[in-house]
Design a protein around this motif. Structure first.
Motif, mmCIF file in Angstrom:
data_model
loop_
_atom_site.group_PDB
_atom_site.id
_atom_site.type_symbol
_atom_site.label_atom_id
_atom_site.label_comp_id
_atom_site.label_asym_id
_atom_site.label_seq_id
_atom_site.Cartn_x
_atom_site.Cartn_y
_atom_site.Cartn_z
ATOM 1 N N TYR A 217 -16.510 7.963 -3.415
ATOM 2 C CA TYR A 217 -16.393 7.248 -3.896
ATOM 3 C C TYR A 217 -16.470 5.218 -3.559
ATOM 4 C CZ TYR A 217 -17.442 11.281 -6.864
ATOM 5 O OH TYR A 217 -17.156 12.564 -7.202
ATOM 6 N N ASP A 218 -17.129 4.338 -3.725
ATOM 7 C CA ASP A 218 -16.795 2.676 -3.361
ATOM 8 C C ASP A 218 -15.864 2.863 -4.039
ATOM 9 O OD1 ASP A 218 -16.425 1.015 -1.477
ATOM 10 O OD2 ASP A 218 -18.818 0.365 -1.864
ATOM 11 N N MET A 219 -14.421 2.468 -3.614
ATOM 12 C CA MET A 219 -13.915 1.514 -4.202
ATOM 13 C C MET A 219 -12.546 0.202 -3.594
ATOM 14 S SD MET A 219 -12.635 4.543 -7.227
ATOM 15 C CE MET A 219 -11.288 4.024 -8.090
ATOM 16 N N VAL A 220 -12.450 -0.032 -5.030
ATOM 17 C CA VAL A 220 -11.963 -1.790 -4.184
ATOM 18 C C VAL A 220 -10.251 -1.720 -4.134
ATOM 19 C CG1 VAL A 220 -11.561 -4.096 -4.275
ATOM 20 C CG2 VAL A 220 -13.761 -2.971 -4.702
ATOM 21 N N ASN A 221 -9.940 -2.135 -3.296
ATOM 22 C CA ASN A 221 -8.133 -1.642 -3.501
ATOM 23 C C ASN A 221 -7.791 -2.938 -3.738
ATOM 24 O OD1 ASN A 221 -5.084 -1.323 -3.237
ATOM 25 N ND2 ASN A 221 -5.996 -0.562 -1.165
ATOM 26 N N VAL A 222 -6.884 -3.176 -5.302
ATOM 27 C CA VAL A 222 -6.973 -4.351 -5.884
ATOM 28 C C VAL A 222 -5.610 -5.498 -4.918
ATOM 29 C CG1 VAL A 222 -5.901 -5.126 -8.272
ATOM 30 C CG2 VAL A 222 -7.318 -2.884 -8.170
ATOM 31 N N ASP A 223 -5.621 -6.607 -5.328
ATOM 32 C CA ASP A 223 -4.417 -6.907 -4.346
ATOM 33 C C ASP A 223 -3.462 -7.835 -5.301
ATOM 34 O OD1 ASP A 223 -3.875 -9.505 -2.881
ATOM 35 O OD2 ASP A 223 -5.144 -10.463 -2.523
ATOM 36 N N PHE A 224 -2.109 -7.695 -4.735
ATOM 37 C CA PHE A 224 -1.204 -7.995 -5.496
ATOM 38 C C PHE A 224 -0.991 -9.420 -5.055
ATOM 39 C CE2 PHE A 224 0.746 -3.113 -5.540
ATOM 40 C CZ PHE A 224 -0.082 -2.603 -6.486
ATOM 41 N N GLY A 225 -1.646 -10.112 -4.315
ATOM 42 C CA GLY A 225 -1.390 -11.273 -4.307
ATOM 43 C C GLY A 225 0.143 -11.443 -3.159
ATOM 44 N N VAL A 226 1.093 -10.545 -3.175
ATOM 45 C CA VAL A 226 2.148 -11.021 -2.182
ATOM 46 C C VAL A 226 2.078 -9.779 -0.540
ATOM 47 C CG1 VAL A 226 3.528 -11.242 -4.257
ATOM 48 C CG2 VAL A 226 2.868 -9.079 -3.104
ATOM 49 N N GLU A 227 2.483 -10.338 0.292
ATOM 50 C CA GLU A 227 2.533 -9.701 1.495
ATOM 51 C C GLU A 227 3.424 -7.917 1.003
ATOM 52 O OE1 GLU A 227 0.408 -9.848 4.293
ATOM 53 O OE2 GLU A 227 -0.510 -11.929 3.039
ATOM 54 N N ALA A 228 3.134 -7.606 1.718
ATOM 55 C CA ALA A 228 4.519 -6.373 1.743
ATOM 56 C C ALA A 228 5.771 -6.883 2.259
ATOM 57 C CB ALA A 228 3.342 -5.077 2.908
ATOM 58 N N ASP A 229 6.818 -5.444 1.781
ATOM 59 C CA ASP A 229 7.706 -6.327 1.896
ATOM 60 C C ASP A 229 8.141 -4.698 1.759
ATOM 61 O OD1 ASP A 229 10.737 -5.675 1.925
ATOM 62 O OD2 ASP A 229 10.716 -7.710 -0.078
ATOM 63 N N PRO A 230 8.171 -4.228 3.797
ATOM 64 C CA PRO A 230 8.963 -3.053 3.928
ATOM 65 C C PRO A 230 10.501 -3.082 3.566
ATOM 66 C CG PRO A 230 7.298 -3.457 6.176
ATOM 67 C CD PRO A 230 7.972 -4.792 4.541
#
Length: 329
Positions: A217-230
């Protein structure tokens, strides 16, 4: 009969490194999940037919394979190792000169996120962002309460229920009208996506890649508008008792190919292939979906991959090796 050698041929023949690229015996861990067994069989076929290795598959699983490689020096290769939860053990093996992180199993790492069907984003492009999701909560009606919107989370007891819950809170999604919905099981979570897609209905929730579901299924990963903070993700988002979660994108999960140091030293050409070999998440998800649909095991799937994705795997090996593998197919 006397054979006259050229200076170059004589140098190669007498060199102590003349046999350095010979492969010899290689053992590969055949893990008990689809992506890993596919990788193991692809590696076996390429190493045997492209590098003249005597490649043998041995049963494996994450923890016992890692321990055996560190303590016994076998198997030589673990094609897909989710290493975040075993960092100390693996690093100890590297520090002691027993293991190597050969490269990435998945080129993007394991991918987690909040996902929506692509057909919803095609119709409402703003749904590709979390702010657009929150502003259009009415597009995601709750199955049991039409005054609320639904966010499908992970089943109870899964670590991703903790992470998704903390990010749900950090993003203030409840204030926008959303409520967490526990699917009850992993199969039910996957089934909820399938039902929504088959009917063209709305869906929003947590999922991860590579998986058969995201291959199908073609799904879109939603953009949170921030970079990852590991650092914050590890210290807070993954912890059940985290009291002040902050918004962070999901950091990629480290998924490595691990080899023994002896394999890397004794079979440098084969090791170079292993170090270059990395699967795109979309390709692996598609292959996993194909395996489910065709009830295929790792061996059959390896042939399907090698025959259908030559534009991918030929980039991992020299041209002469690629030609040998193609002839073997």
């Amino acid at each position: 009969m006397f054979v006259r050698l050229t200076p170059l041929a004589l140098l190669v023949a007498l060199s102590p490194f003349a046999q350095a690229d010979e492969c010899g015996d290689v053992t590969i861990a055949d893990m008990n999940w689809n992506s890993a067994t596919l990788m193991a069989h692809v590696d076996q076929f390429i190493l045997e037919n492209g590098y003249d290795c005597n490649a043998e598959l041995v049963p494996g699983d994450t923890m016992p394979t890692g321990v055996s490689m560190t303590e016994k020096g076998e198997p030589d290769i673990a094609p897909e190792f989710w290493s975040n939860s075993h960092k100390d053990m693996l690093q100890k093996g590297v520090d002691e000169g027993k293991l190597r992180f050969a490269g990435k199993a998945f080129s993007e790492g394991g991918e987690e996120g909040f996902w929506v069907p692509k057909y919803m984003v095609d119709k409402h492009p703003e749904l590709a962002t979390i702010e657009g999701i929150k502003a259009n909560a009415k597009l995601f009606p709750h199955p049991e309460d039409d005054t609320k919107a639904a966010f499908m989370t992970c089943p109870s007891g899964w670590t991703c229920q903790i992470t998704a819950g903390h990010l749900f809170d950090a993003l203030n999604m409840e204030e926008s009208g959303f409520e967490l919905v526990d699917p009850g099981s992993g199969a039910a979570l996957a089934g909820s996506i399938a039902r929504a897609y088959d009917r063209g209905n709305s869906w929003l929730g947590y999922y991860w890649s590579p998986t058969p579901v995201l291959g199908r299924y073609d799904m879109v990963n939603v953009d949170f508008g921030v970079e990852a903070d590991p650092a914050h993700y590890e210290s807070c988002i993954t912890q059940e008792d985290c009291e002040n979660p902050k918004v962070t994108a999901y950091p990629p999960s480290a998924v490595n190919t691990i080899t023994t140091e002896s394999f890397a030293q004794e079979s440098p050409a084969a090791y170079e292939y292993i170090s270059k070999r990395a699967y795109a998440n979309a390709d692996m998800s598609a292959m996993m979906a194909w395996m489910e649909e065709n009830q295929a095991d790792g061996e059959i799937a390896a042939f399907e991959f090698l025959e259908s994705y030559p534009h991918v795997w030929t980039q991992w090996v020299p041209e002469n090796v690629a030609d040998k593998v193609k002839k073997a197919l």
